[in-house]
Scaffold this motif. Structure first.
Motif, PDB file in Angstrom:
ATOM      1  N   VAL A 161       0.846  -1.208   0.000  1.00 43.54           N
ATOM      2  CA  VAL A 161       0.000   0.000   0.000  1.00 43.54           C
ATOM      3  C   VAL A 161       0.874   1.247   0.000  1.00 43.54           C
ATOM      4  N   LYS A 162       0.567   2.231  -0.854  1.00 41.21           N
ATOM      5  CA  LYS A 162       1.316   3.498  -0.872  1.00 41.21           C
ATOM      6  C   LYS A 162       1.160   4.167   0.491  1.00 41.21           C
ATOM      7  N   ASP A 163       2.210   4.805   0.972  1.00 44.05           N
ATOM      8  CA  ASP A 163       2.181   5.283   2.351  1.00 44.05           C
ATOM      9  C   ASP A 163       2.862   6.627   2.521  1.00 44.05           C
ATOM     10  N   PRO A 164       2.334   7.682   1.815  1.00 38.98           N
ATOM     11  CA  PRO A 164       3.013   8.982   1.867  1.00 38.98           C
ATOM     12  C   PRO A 164       3.057   9.564   3.284  1.00 38.98           C
ATOM     13  N   ARG A 165       2.137   9.146   4.173  1.00 39.04           N
ATOM     14  CA  ARG A 165       2.077   9.801   5.485  1.00 39.04           C
ATOM     15  C   ARG A 165       2.728   8.975   6.592  1.00 39.04           C
ATOM     16  N   GLY A 166       3.395   7.851   6.192  1.00 35.45           N
ATOM     17  CA  GLY A 166       4.103   7.090   7.224  1.00 35.45           C
ATOM     18  C   GLY A 166       3.170   6.323   8.147  1.00 35.45           C
ATOM     19  N   LEU A 167       1.953   5.987   7.637  1.00 39.49           N
ATOM     20  CA  LEU A 167       1.023   5.211   8.475  1.00 39.49           C
ATOM     21  C   LEU A 167       1.565   3.808   8.698  1.00 39.49           C
ATOM     22  N   GLY A 168       2.208   3.250   7.658  1.00 41.91           N
ATOM     23  CA  GLY A 168       2.755   1.896   7.762  1.00 41.91           C
ATOM     24  C   GLY A 168       3.795   1.835   8.868  1.00 41.91           C
ATOM     25  N   ARG A 169       4.630   2.863   8.913  1.00 39.79           N
ATOM     26  CA  ARG A 169       5.658   2.895   9.971  1.00 39.79           C
ATOM     27  C   ARG A 169       5.000   3.044  11.339  1.00 39.79           C
ATOM     28  N   LYS A 170       3.927   3.843  11.391  1.00 40.00           N
ATOM     29  CA  LYS A 170       3.199   4.028  12.654  1.00 40.00           C
ATOM     30  C   LYS A 170       2.664   2.686  13.145  1.00 40.00           C
ATOM     31  N   VAL A 171       2.155   1.883  12.211  1.00 41.61           N
ATOM     32  CA  VAL A 171       1.638   0.553  12.584  1.00 41.61           C
ATOM     33  C   VAL A 171       2.756  -0.284  13.193  1.00 41.61           C
ATOM     34  N   LEU A 172       3.927  -0.274  12.554  1.00 44.24           N
ATOM     35  CA  LEU A 172       5.051  -1.068  13.077  1.00 44.24           C
ATOM     36  C   LEU A 172       5.476  -0.553  14.448  1.00 44.24           C
ATOM     37  N   GLU A 173       5.483   0.776  14.608  1.00 45.88           N
ATOM     38  CA  GLU A 173       5.872   1.357  15.909  1.00 45.88           C
ATOM     39  C   GLU A 173       4.880   0.929  17.000  1.00 45.88           C
ATOM     40  N   LEU A 174       3.596   0.893  16.650  1.00 43.93           N
ATOM     41  CA  LEU A 174       2.593   0.482  17.645  1.00 43.93           C
ATOM     42  C   LEU A 174       2.762  -1.001  17.992  1.00 43.93           C
ATOM     43  N   PHE A 175       3.140  -1.802  16.994  1.00 41.78           N
ATOM     44  CA  PHE A 175       3.414  -3.217  17.282  1.00 41.78           C
ATOM     45  C   PHE A 175       4.604  -3.328  18.244  1.00 41.78           C
ATOM     46  N   VAL A 176       5.651  -2.511  18.009  1.00 37.38           N
ATOM     47  CA  VAL A 176       6.842  -2.572  18.884  1.00 37.38           C
ATOM     48  C   VAL A 176       6.462  -2.112  20.303  1.00 37.38           C
ATOM     49  N   GLU A 177       5.642  -1.050  20.407  1.00 37.47           N
ATOM     50  CA  GLU A 177       5.207  -0.586  21.736  1.00 37.47           C
ATOM     51  C   GLU A 177       4.443  -1.697  22.464  1.00 37.47           C
ATOM     52  N   ALA A 178       3.813  -2.582  21.684  1.00 39.36           N
ATOM     53  CA  ALA A 178       3.022  -3.661  22.302  1.00 39.36           C
ATOM     54  C   ALA A 178       3.839  -4.942  22.472  1.00 39.36           C
ATOM     55  N   GLY A 179       5.163  -4.824  22.241  1.00 32.21           N
ATOM     56  CA  GLY A 179       6.009  -5.981  22.561  1.00 32.21           C
ATOM     57  C   GLY A 179       6.657  -6.665  21.371  1.00 32.21           C
ATOM     58  N   ALA A 180       6.434  -6.176  20.154  1.00 33.85           N
ATOM     59  CA  ALA A 180       7.078  -6.810  18.998  1.00 33.85           C
ATOM     60  C   ALA A 180       8.569  -6.453  18.977  1.00 33.85           C
ATOM     61  N   PRO A 181       9.410  -7.314  18.406  1.00 33.99           N
ATOM     62  CA  PRO A 181      10.856  -7.013  18.364  1.00 33.99           C
ATOM     63  C   PRO A 181      11.159  -5.802  17.475  1.00 33.99           C
ATOM     64  N   ASP A 182      12.174  -5.006  17.859  1.00 31.93           N
ATOM     65  CA  ASP A 182      12.537  -3.786  17.106  1.00 31.93           C
ATOM     66  C   ASP A 182      12.819  -4.052  15.638  1.00 31.93           C
ATOM     67  N   GLN A 183      13.340  -5.245  15.339  1.00 32.77           N
ATOM     68  CA  GLN A 183      13.746  -5.544  13.954  1.00 32.77           C
ATOM     69  C   GLN A 183      12.636  -5.261  12.940  1.00 32.77           C
ATOM     70  N   ILE A 184      11.370  -5.406  13.405  1.00 27.95           N
ATOM     71  CA  ILE A 184      10.303  -5.214  12.410  1.00 27.95           C
ATOM     72  C   ILE A 184      10.319  -3.792  11.849  1.00 27.95           C
ATOM     73  N   LEU A 185      10.972  -2.867  12.580  1.00 24.21           N
ATOM     74  CA  LEU A 185      11.001  -1.483  12.108  1.00 24.21           C
ATOM     75  C   LEU A 185      11.931  -1.305  10.912  1.00 24.21           C
ATOM     76  N   TYR A 186      12.909  -2.226  10.766  1.00 24.16           N
ATOM     77  CA  TYR A 186      13.846  -2.032   9.655  1.00 24.16           C
ATOM     78  C   TYR A 186      13.989  -3.235   8.731  1.00 24.16           C
ATOM     79  N   GLU A 187      13.491  -4.395   9.099  1.00 25.67           N
ATOM     80  CA  GLU A 187      13.584  -5.543   8.191  1.00 25.67           C
ATOM     81  C   GLU A 187      12.746  -5.267   6.934  1.00 25.67           C
ATOM     82  N   ASN A 188      13.284  -5.636   5.778  1.00 31.94           N
ATOM     83  CA  ASN A 188      12.566  -5.394   4.527  1.00 31.94           C
ATOM     84  C   ASN A 188      11.244  -6.172   4.495  1.00 31.94           C
TER      85      ASN A 188
END
Ligand SMILES: Cc1cc2nc3c(=O)[nH]c(=O)nc-3n(C[C@H](O)[C@H](O)[C@H](O)COP(=O)(O)OP(=O)(O)OC[C@H]3O[C@@H](n4cnc5c(N)ncnc54)[C@H](O)[C@@H]3O)c2cc1C
Length: 556
Positions: free
Chosen positions: A170-197
């Motif tokens: 999905v096109k993501d000009p506003r960084g919503l996709g990154r926001k989703v990953l950040e919320l997953f990390v805040e809820a306990g997901a490993p940091d790697q999801i923020l940068y893994e392709n």
């Protein structure tokens, strides 16, 4: 902050080597680097030896000077802006927003609204994650299906029992996709999801993560009611007035959830021994997922504007993971590499597209049924992806011609027909057929070298017979053609299971650019509404819906 793109290092490199390489690219001493953050990491398997390709954000001394000295398109200032939730609108809410469905769309919508003080009420027909896990595992062991709490329905939605792949196109000009990953990390997901392709979570992590999000929603005054099925939308003069709800699971009547206040006429309903109860609201988010067929029928009867939507069906195919690793990484590949993934697509002579979907490296084929007498499958994996087989859906797009019907629910009827045939083909167990036999339209009698990795009972069955012949023909031709893309992909003992029928929603619930239905106050959202496909895009759509509600109303 300076961003360095396309920094390449061999597989097996250390963090020190990465830092040294960054300093070299910036022509500075490592001691002049004040901080380094991995922004993106992907594996370039096109050339050998295999390399990781990095995007790094680096904080350095005398940043301006460093940048002026370097003339490289790969090195530039970071220009990104952080995600911002909109300001509250002027409207006054009389009642709390109600969200139907606790899948990624409903959960992320509820979390954003709860954080902003709207105390949403989430209705989920299924169980909370841990109880649901027991119910699902019991189903896989015994075949005893709970129609309201299963692989499709329950806390976290369809995504909880999945491979938990988080990448989206999905096109993501506003960084919503990154926001989703950040919320997953805040809820306990490993940091790697923020940068893994290609980030993924795996079912074993997802259960805890959705629970964490739910607890935060509750701590912020929201409520998540399990075992409560929304059975009707109450509309007055073209505007939502509330919903009718029925306890879907034994003992699901909400009091034991420690509700401070009565949430509608629930208590009154109980005292009068009435089955259903009502909840008033002027804001209703429908995040019901692609398998909420009862609800789609109710919406259609209610005249809620909807339309048919194309989707795809097919089989799930298993190969030895090692064979896929060889083909993607080469024979002598470093053992620390993760289980390899693939994406293949072929066009048949008649021009139909056959393609792989929801590929699960080191994963399992799962019985993902939600209706008695109908059998649907899907794929999942655990965080480690250490299963012996790779599996993927091999699917072909179907349209009204295939499912013969122009009415809105024709696609659902077609899915049900295929699932009934799959149920019969395996007599309630997952039907399995080897590729060679599928191509020769012959029943399989014994396995070849590949032992299926299936969660749920399976048996040999006529998988080809599940499909109308033109679709079976296309699948056979397309899969065979993929043998030219991956060596051994079309091996005769590859294991096929049926039927993969829930690849996306067969309907779209109409909405305008404010994400609102022509029925005022109704916000169709996520995959079921036909606006998302996958965990991350559904969560992004949930956040977008929360933004629209926020921009219109004051918090309670
Ligand atoms: C086995 C499996 C594996 C998958 N793997 C991946 C993957 O690896 N990566 C990926 O991106 N996507 C994957 N998907 C797809 C992904 O799960 C969905 O795209 C995503 O969950 C859609 O989110 P959603 O919130 O729109 O709907 P859903 O997740 O489907 O949630 C809808 C929820 O609404 C509830 N509901 C529906 N109607 C009612 C009602 N009337 N009353 C009360 N509650 C109701 C349902 O019980 C359900 O819990 C997978 C799906 C499955 C089934």
């Amino acid at each position: 902050m300076i961003r360095i793109d396309q920094l390449k290092l061999p597989v097996g490199h250390t963090l020190q080597e990465l830092s040294r390489k960054a300093a070299k690219a910036l022509k500075i001493q490592e001691s002049d680097m004040l901080g380094m953050k991995i922004r993106k990491r992907s594996l370039d398997a096109r050339r050998k030896p295999l390399q990781y390709v990095y995007v790094l954000d680096v904080k350095v001394k005398r940043e301006g000077q460093v940048l002026r000295r370097l003339r490289s398109p790969q090195i530039h200032l970071v220009q990104e802006s952080a995600y911002a939730f909109p300001k509250a609108g002027e409207g006054k809410l009389k009642n709390r927003p109600v969200i139907v469905g606790s899948g990624p769309a409903g959960l992320f919508c509820a979390l954003m609204l709860a954080r902003a003080g709207y105390a949403p009420v989430v209705l989920e027909q299924g169980e909370e994650a841990r109880k649901r896990q027991e119910t699902v595992e019991q189903f896989w062991r015994t075949g005893k299906l709970c129609p309201h709490s299963n692989v499709q329905f329950g806390e976290g939605g369809a995504g909880t029992f999945s491979d938990g792949k988080l990448n989206t196109l999905v096109k993501d000009p506003r960084g919503l996709g990154r926001k989703v990953l950040e919320l997953f990390v805040e809820a306990g997901a490993p940091d790697q999801i923020l940068y893994e392709n290609k980030p993924h979570l795996g079912t074993d992590l997802l259960v805890g993560i959705v629970e964490h999000m739910r607890k935060e929603i509750e701590a912020l005054g929201g409520q998540v009611l399990f075992g409560q099925q929304m059975t009707e939308i109450c509309v007055e003069r073209g505007r939502v007035r509330g919903v009718r709800i029925r306890p879907a699971l034994p003992g699901a009547r909400g009091l034991e959830q420690g509700q401070a206040c009565s949430l509608g006429n629930e208590r009154e309903a109980e005292e009068q021994g009435r089955e259903e109860w009502e909840l008033e609201t002027e804001v209703l988010v429908l995040a019901i997922g692609h398998s909420a067929r009862d609800t789609f029928s109710m919406l259609e009867k209610k005249g809620i504007p909807m339309e048919q939507k194309a989707f795809a069906v097919g089989v799930r195919m298993e190969h030895p993971q090692e064979m896929i690793n060889f083909s993607q990484y080469g024979e002598k590949y470093p053992k620390e590499l993760p289980a390899a993934a693939y994406k293949v697509t072929r066009h048949t002579a008649l021009g139909r597209g056959v393609y792989s979907f929801c590929m699960c490296p080191g994963g399992y084929v799962v019985n993902a049924s939600s209706e008695a007498g109908r059998l649907a499958i899907n794929g999942m994996s655990y965080q480690a992806r250490d299963g012996r087989n790779a599996n993927s859906a091999m699917i072909v797009t179907v349209d009204p011609q295939d499912f013969g019907g122009t009415d809105i629910l024709a696609g659902i009827r077609f899915q049900r027909q295929l699932e009934e045939r799959a149920w019969q083909a395996g007599n309630g167990k997952i039907p399995v057929q080897l590729l060679g036999d599928f191509l020769r339209d012959k029943q399989s009698r014994q396995l070849g070298e590949i032992e299926p990795c299936i969660r749920g009972e399976w048996t040999f069955g006529d998988v080809r017979g599940i499909f109308p012949e033109p679709l079976a023909q296309a699948l056979g031709e397309g899969i065979t053609g993929c043998g030219r893309l991956i060596a051994g992909f079309d091996r005769q003992d590859a294991v096929l299971s049926g039927v993969e029928s829930r690849t996306s929603s067969p309907v779209r619930i109409l909405r305008d650019k404010c994400q609102e239905s022509p029925v005022k106050g109704l916000f169709p959202c996520g995959e079921g509404a036909g606006y998302a496909g996958g965990i991350t895009s559904a969560a992004m759509d949930g956040i977008r819906t929360a933004e629209k509600i926020r921009s219109r109303y004051q918090p309670l």
